[in-house]
Design an enzyme around this catalytic site. Sequence first.
Site, PDB file in Angstrom:
ATOM      1  CG  HIS A 124       9.585  34.785  54.540  1.00  0.00           C
ATOM      2  ND1 HIS A 124      10.928  34.856  54.246  1.00  0.00           N
ATOM      3  CD2 HIS A 124       9.494  34.538  55.871  1.00  0.00           C
ATOM      4  CE1 HIS A 124      11.621  34.646  55.354  1.00  0.00           C
ATOM      5  NE2 HIS A 124      10.769  34.450  56.360  1.00  0.00           N
TER       6      HIS A 124
ATOM      7  CD  GLU B 174       7.492  31.921  51.574  1.00  0.00           C
ATOM      8  OE1 GLU B 174       7.521  33.015  50.949  1.00  0.00           O
ATOM      9  OE2 GLU B 174       8.512  31.311  51.933  1.00  0.00           O
TER      10      GLU B 174
ATOM     11  CG  HIS C  62      14.772  37.645  53.013  1.00  0.00           C
ATOM     12  ND1 HIS C  62      15.625  36.608  52.738  1.00  0.00           N
ATOM     13  CD2 HIS C  62      13.507  37.155  52.801  1.00  0.00           C
ATOM     14  CE1 HIS C  62      14.950  35.542  52.357  1.00  0.00           C
ATOM     15  NE2 HIS C  62      13.648  35.848  52.395  1.00  0.00           N
TER      16      HIS C  62
ATOM     17  CD  GLU D 240      11.180  37.115  50.450  1.00  0.00           C
ATOM     18  OE1 GLU D 240      10.645  36.412  51.337  1.00  0.00           O
ATOM     19  OE2 GLU D 240      12.072  36.680  49.674  1.00  0.00           O
TER      20      GLU D 240
END
Length: 242
Positions: free
Chosen positions: A79, A142, A10, A24
Amino acid sequence: MFKVWIDAGHGGKDPGAVANGIQEKDIVLKVSIGIKNRLEADYENVQVLLSRSTDVFLELKERTTKSNAAGADLLVSIHCNAGGGKGGFESFRYTSASENSIKLQDKLHKAIMGKLGGIDRGQKAQNLHMVRESKMPAVLTENLFIDVVSDADRLKQTTVINAIIDGHVQGIAAYLGLVEKTKDDKPVSQRDINVPSKWAEATWAELTQKGYFDGKRPGATVTREELAVIVSRIVKSNFSNN
């Protein structure tokens, strides 16, 4: 020299998951920079390249194109998760991953869980761009859930961020077989001279309040002329109190 590509997911206009007062994109950037700093500081013959080192937006294709062009030996895309109920940690490889990608995932997953603890959601395979289009062994991690309160509270803790960083560093080092630097080879960490040491906080605040110091640069070294000013202030203070 091994080349490690760390991809902070991102960024910029794309915040990723947002909940519980955190984004995030901010968490993964902090983790990615931490991985680079620790790997390069603690291990020999490794260079860490970042998709982004600031809050900028990059298309997925830009990320993999750059990593492939750099000839990186591995890629890890960082992430945080969302929408997962109880939260926890999980990792992903491509559905038709190479043996080396599977090995990298195993080393990373076990090292991160060993440092992080909590819910282990497992080692998974999925058709994700970052692990599909990368020409080198690639894994996507994650790291806890932004929208699970207990996970979000953990992500706000420096110790947890450090655990995530350390897990990635340990896993990458194990996969590549990196050699740890000796103490003499490791750079001496530089303290922030603008922040007082914990043991001196109360005394620094007290003497600043009394006017002996101006409150600036508590960790800086003192010249003889600066010491003369301090002594003069003390003498004048004592004189005025008598």
